[in-house]
Design an enzyme around this catalytic site. Structure first.
Site, PDB file in Angstrom:
ATOM      1  N   SER A 184     -33.384 -18.869 -13.207  1.00  0.00           N
ATOM      2  CA  SER A 184     -33.480 -17.839 -14.252  1.00  0.00           C
ATOM      3  C   SER A 184     -33.828 -18.455 -15.600  1.00  0.00           C
ATOM      4  CB  SER A 184     -32.160 -17.074 -14.381  1.00  0.00           C
ATOM      5  OG  SER A 184     -32.001 -16.225 -13.279  1.00  0.00           O
ATOM      6  N   ARG A 213     -27.336 -16.555  -6.713  1.00  0.00           N
ATOM      7  CA  ARG A 213     -27.546 -15.761  -7.935  1.00  0.00           C
ATOM      8  C   ARG A 213     -26.474 -14.683  -8.017  1.00  0.00           C
ATOM      9  NH1 ARG A 213     -33.897 -15.579  -8.736  1.00  0.00           N
ATOM     10  NH2 ARG A 213     -33.441 -15.921 -10.916  1.00  0.00           N
ATOM     11  N   TYR A 229     -32.718  -8.174  -4.042  1.00  0.00           N
ATOM     12  CA  TYR A 229     -34.004  -8.876  -4.140  1.00  0.00           C
ATOM     13  C   TYR A 229     -35.111  -8.037  -3.523  1.00  0.00           C
ATOM     14  CZ  TYR A 229     -31.708 -13.044  -5.736  1.00  0.00           C
ATOM     15  OH  TYR A 229     -30.996 -13.926  -6.490  1.00  0.00           O
ATOM     16  N   ASP A 256     -27.680 -21.107 -13.260  1.00  0.00           N
ATOM     17  CA  ASP A 256     -28.879 -20.582 -12.615  1.00  0.00           C
ATOM     18  C   ASP A 256     -30.155 -21.088 -13.314  1.00  0.00           C
ATOM     19  OD1 ASP A 256     -30.882 -19.076 -11.513  1.00  0.00           O
ATOM     20  OD2 ASP A 256     -29.959 -17.135 -11.879  1.00  0.00           O
ATOM     21  N   GLN A 285     -23.995 -17.610 -12.970  1.00  0.00           N
ATOM     22  CA  GLN A 285     -25.106 -17.370 -13.906  1.00  0.00           C
ATOM     23  C   GLN A 285     -25.355 -18.551 -14.839  1.00  0.00           C
ATOM     24  OE1 GLN A 285     -24.355 -13.576 -15.746  1.00  0.00           O
ATOM     25  NE2 GLN A 285     -25.707 -12.526 -14.332  1.00  0.00           N
TER      26      GLN A 285
HETATM   27  P1  NAD Z   1     -38.931 -13.389  -8.510  1.00  0.00           P
HETATM   28  O1  NAD Z   1     -39.489 -14.307  -9.506  1.00  0.00           O
HETATM   29  O2  NAD Z   1     -38.713 -13.850  -7.117  1.00  0.00           O
HETATM   30  O3  NAD Z   1     -39.876 -12.099  -8.401  1.00  0.00           O
HETATM   31  C1  NAD Z   1     -40.381 -11.475  -9.533  1.00  0.00           C
HETATM   32  C2  NAD Z   1     -40.364  -9.990  -9.421  1.00  0.00           C
HETATM   33  O4  NAD Z   1     -41.440  -9.556  -8.573  1.00  0.00           O
HETATM   34  C3  NAD Z   1     -39.108  -9.354  -8.839  1.00  0.00           C
HETATM   35  O5  NAD Z   1     -38.506  -8.563  -9.837  1.00  0.00           O
HETATM   36  C4  NAD Z   1     -39.649  -8.504  -7.696  1.00  0.00           C
HETATM   37  O6  NAD Z   1     -38.961  -7.277  -7.548  1.00  0.00           O
HETATM   38  C5  NAD Z   1     -41.078  -8.289  -8.104  1.00  0.00           C
HETATM   39  N1  NAD Z   1     -42.001  -7.841  -7.048  1.00  0.00           N
HETATM   40  C6  NAD Z   1     -42.001  -8.109  -5.722  1.00  0.00           C
HETATM   41  N2  NAD Z   1     -43.017  -7.458  -5.114  1.00  0.00           N
HETATM   42  C7  NAD Z   1     -43.691  -6.767  -6.079  1.00  0.00           C
HETATM   43  C8  NAD Z   1     -44.815  -5.915  -6.085  1.00  0.00           C
HETATM   44  N3  NAD Z   1     -45.470  -5.610  -4.982  1.00  0.00           N
HETATM   45  N4  NAD Z   1     -45.204  -5.407  -7.269  1.00  0.00           N
HETATM   46  C9  NAD Z   1     -44.564  -5.679  -8.424  1.00  0.00           C
HETATM   47  N5  NAD Z   1     -43.490  -6.479  -8.472  1.00  0.00           N
HETATM   48  C10 NAD Z   1     -43.051  -7.010  -7.317  1.00  0.00           C
HETATM   49  O7  NAD Z   1     -37.610 -12.702  -9.041  1.00  0.00           O
HETATM   50  P2  NAD Z   1     -36.478 -13.285 -10.007  1.00  0.00           P
HETATM   51  O8  NAD Z   1     -36.792 -12.907 -11.381  1.00  0.00           O
HETATM   52  O9  NAD Z   1     -36.264 -14.717  -9.699  1.00  0.00           O
HETATM   53  O10 NAD Z   1     -35.209 -12.499  -9.494  1.00  0.00           O
HETATM   54  C11 NAD Z   1     -35.175 -11.155  -9.393  1.00  0.00           C
HETATM   55  C12 NAD Z   1     -33.857 -10.751  -8.672  1.00  0.00           C
HETATM   56  O11 NAD Z   1     -32.825 -11.729  -8.838  1.00  0.00           O
HETATM   57  C13 NAD Z   1     -33.264  -9.523  -9.189  1.00  0.00           C
HETATM   58  O12 NAD Z   1     -32.594  -8.874  -8.130  1.00  0.00           O
HETATM   59  C14 NAD Z   1     -32.237  -9.996 -10.184  1.00  0.00           C
HETATM   60  O13 NAD Z   1     -31.287  -9.046 -10.535  1.00  0.00           O
HETATM   61  C15 NAD Z   1     -31.674 -11.126  -9.397  1.00  0.00           C
HETATM   62  N6  NAD Z   1     -31.009 -12.125 -10.233  1.00  0.00           N
HETATM   63  C16 NAD Z   1     -29.638 -12.184 -10.218  1.00  0.00           C
HETATM   64  C17 NAD Z   1     -28.987 -13.109 -11.012  1.00  0.00           C
HETATM   65  C18 NAD Z   1     -27.508 -13.196 -11.033  1.00  0.00           C
HETATM   66  O14 NAD Z   1     -26.833 -12.251 -10.705  1.00  0.00           O
HETATM   67  N7  NAD Z   1     -26.970 -14.320 -11.386  1.00  0.00           N
HETATM   68  C19 NAD Z   1     -29.714 -13.980 -11.792  1.00  0.00           C
HETATM   69  C20 NAD Z   1     -31.108 -13.899 -11.780  1.00  0.00           C
HETATM   70  C21 NAD Z   1     -31.731 -12.961 -10.991  1.00  0.00           C
END
Ligand code: NAD
Length: 383
Positions: free
Chosen positions: A137, A126, A232, A134, A131
């Protein structure tokens, strides 16, 4: 290369790995595309549309798999209904699709035996330059959107503020737990429908993202080590989760909808709403638990089922992208084609294996496991 796209056989799966638009995109590189007859049915894409885009239709799974050196799929290969998908992929061939290698070690073993080069869409790193590939996402975006619509349909109130001759209807209150990709899309969708939205996520960077969508961020003192160097979420201490549950509990009496998406990569989803806490919610309200398959954020969640307790519907959401198959297939197809075009660039000998993108998502190559994190787990579990 000759690329084969089978009809997905997983129960309830309506998506297809390529659409006519993405077929055209991949044909521009000189590849050939073979699509199993009826593969697009679930997403309302007829064989004729695929043919018009330049693909060839092949009847039956066996003949389809025989036609391709590379196979593009949505779901990990399955063995069911007399079809053994991993066994049908050509020896020395290429697999690109979701693979869930940790839960499908048998499939990985067979890839090794048959020298299949496999790329797992879950493992596309990620990073900014990946992107457009991905799929996690893309699918989370669709799930976050659809979760709000399911809640709107199920709840007994309306979302927007309405000032009518019959009086004023106050807007619904939506609480979003976890504001990653799915949570942020849920916020945006609930806002568009006119709800009052509150959200919480322990990663500090999320506060501004939530506010920029017009939602209220639930302020709490965040633990210093809430996230990894890569941004993350980390597993949080029981003390923090206790405080978070208190904050959530104080909001539940006013929440018409809760959309919970809280997850920590590779771990069971954190439990944030106990059965007792559900009693605090107004009758007729709805919880959509997008973490259902990882154990659920609500104690009463059952994956794939709707549970009614204390007057609240708790929906253990599973594979929501399959409920929006046309756009979900389009986005997925784009991701898979972008990845494939990046890996197998025109006029080159194939992927540059020192590059971070193939390094991250290539699971097997040359009869060996090449993904380092998976290799350690695979070996520890015994081949
Ligand atoms: P995910 O589906 O694994 O998790 C969902 C969310 O749950 C996350 O935002 C996490 O912080 C949150 N979470 C964890 N514990 C929690 C708690 N106790 N209470 C409330 N929320 C909680 O996450 P995702 O959407 O797949 O990805 C999130 C991360 O991935 C971020 O850092 C995002 O910036 C990164 N990301 C980067 C790219 C990229 O750069 N290409 C693309 C997608 C996502």
């Amino acid at each position: 290369m000759k690329i084969a796209v089978p009809k997905e056989i997983a129960a309830g799966e309506t998506r297809v790995a390529l659409t006519p638009a993405t077929v055209k995109q991949i044909l521009r590189d000189g590849h050939e595309v073979f699509i199993e007859a009826g593969a697009g049915e679930g997403a309302s894409i007829s064989d004729e549309k695929f043919t018009a885009a330049g693909a060839r239709i092949v009847k039956g799974a066996e003949r389809l798999y025989e036609s391709g050196e590379a196979v593009f799929k949505v779901r990990t290969p399955l063995q069911q209904g007399g079809v053994d998908e991993a066994g049908l992929i050509k020896k020395d061939g290429v697999y690109v699709g979701f693979l869930s290698p940790f839960s499908t070690k048998e499939t990985v073993k067979r890839f090794l035996e048959r020298n299949i080069t496999s790329y797992s869409m879950e493992y596309v790193p990620r990073i900014t330059r990946a992107q457009s590939m991905d799929a996690l996402s893309s699918m989370a975006t669709v799930a976050g959107y659809k979760a709000v619509l399911i809640a709107a349909d199920r709840m007994q109130k309306m979302f927007p503020l309405m000032m009518t001759a019959a009086g004023t209807i106050s807007p619904a209150t939506v609480l979003i737990l976890g504001a990653g990709v799915a949570g942020l899309q849920a916020i945006a969708t609930a806002k568009r429908l006119g709800a009052k939205v509150e959200a919480f996520d322990p990663r500090p960077a999320v506060r501004e993202q939530v506010k920029s969508l017009g939602a209220t961020f639930i302020e709490m003192e965040l633990p210093e080590d809430a996230e990894t160097a890569g941004g993350y979420a980390k597993e949080l201490s029981p003390e923090f989760i206790k405080k978070e549950m208190e904050a959530i509990g104080s909001r539940l009496p006013k929440a018409d909808v809760v959309i919970s998406t809280a997850q920590v990569f590779g771990k069971k989803a954190p439990l944030l709403i106990t059965g007792e806490m559900v009693k605090l919610m107004p009758a007729g309200s709805v919880i959509i638990d997008l973490a259902a398959e990882q154990g659920g954020n609500c104690e009463l969640t059952v994956a794939g089922k709707v549970v009614e307790q204390h007057g609240v519907s708790i929906i253990g959401a599973v594979n929501l992208p399959a409920m929006v198959p046309t756009d979900a297939s389009q986005m997925y197809g784009k991701n898979i084609v972008n990845l494939f075009q990046y890996l197998y660039k025109k006029d080159t000998d194939g992927p540059d294996i020192t590059d971070d993108i193939p390094k991250g998502c290539c699971i097997t190559r040359g009869g060996e496991i090449v993904n380092e994190s998976f290799k350690a787990a695979f070996t520890a579990g015994g081949k």
